[in-house]
Design an enzyme around this catalytic site. Structure first.
Site, mmCIF file in Angstrom:
data_model
loop_
_atom_site.group_PDB
_atom_site.id
_atom_site.type_symbol
_atom_site.label_atom_id
_atom_site.label_comp_id
_atom_site.label_asym_id
_atom_site.label_seq_id
_atom_site.Cartn_x
_atom_site.Cartn_y
_atom_site.Cartn_z
ATOM 1 C CB SER A 67 -0.378 -10.009 2.960
ATOM 2 O OG SER A 67 -1.197 -10.972 2.355
ATOM 3 C CE1 TYR A 68 6.073 -8.921 -3.110
ATOM 4 C CE2 TYR A 68 6.549 -10.122 -1.098
ATOM 5 C CZ TYR A 68 6.948 -9.276 -2.103
ATOM 6 O OH TYR A 68 8.208 -8.771 -2.094
ATOM 7 C CB CYS A 73 -0.380 -3.071 -10.670
ATOM 8 S SG CYS A 73 0.151 -4.786 -10.511
ATOM 9 C CD GLU A 75 0.527 -1.063 -14.795
ATOM 10 O OE1 GLU A 75 0.656 -1.053 -13.536
ATOM 11 O OE2 GLU A 75 1.266 -1.726 -15.536
#
Length: 160
Positions: A67-68, A73, A75
């Site tokens: 589930s994108y 990320c 950072e």
């Protein structure tokens, strides 16, 4: 109508050997973190390493999900971990190393918009700029003395 000119200064290091020794160490830590990234969908791995004012080094890498929007990320992983584990420490420097398993990544890869906003939050909170170095797998390394060079019109708590 009035015109406002916004300028940013970015420094360029032609190769790793040109970096200060402490930054080179952070690059190596960011590369290690990148190797542990979980990126089965994009095949694009990112590692980040931060040094704090208490000399702790914190790393993070991107973590994807089927589930994108649920992924995170490198950072933000590193920044949020630093904020959780060392809430009173200030982030002095950040190194980001990105690379694709599919294509050669020889251009410096800056933080995405969401990461820029997250880094900005910490820079404003700590009232101290964060040096940000970013690179691909090979090629030049770019440096910004502050997130404000990458996101000059910051949205922050003073606007709420």
């Amino acid at each position: 109508m009035k015109k406002i000119k916004i300028e940013s200064t970015i420094y360029v290091y032609e190769n790793l050997e040109a970096l200060p020794q402490d930054v080179f160490y952070l690059v190596e830590r960011a590369k290690e973190a990148r190797n542990n990234a979980y990126a089965p969908y994009s095949k694009f791995k990112v590692g980040a390493a931060l040094v704090l004012d208490n000399n702790e080094v914190v790393t993070g890498n991107n973590q994807e999900n089927a589930s994108y929007p649920s992924g995170l990320c490198a950072e933000r992983t590193a920044v949020y971990y630093a904020g959780s584990q060392y809430p009173n420490a200030k982030i002095l420097k950040m190194v980001i190393v990105a690379g694709s398993e599919v294509n050669k990544t020889d251009e410096a890869i800056p933080p995405c918009g969401a990461c820029r906003q997250a880094i900005a939050e910490y820079e404003v909170k700590q009232e101290l700029p964060i040096e940000i170095y970013f690179m691909g797998e090979t090629g030049r390394i770019l440096k910004s003395n502050s997130l404000k060079n990458l996101l000059p019109l910051l949205f922050n708590k003073s606007m709420l």
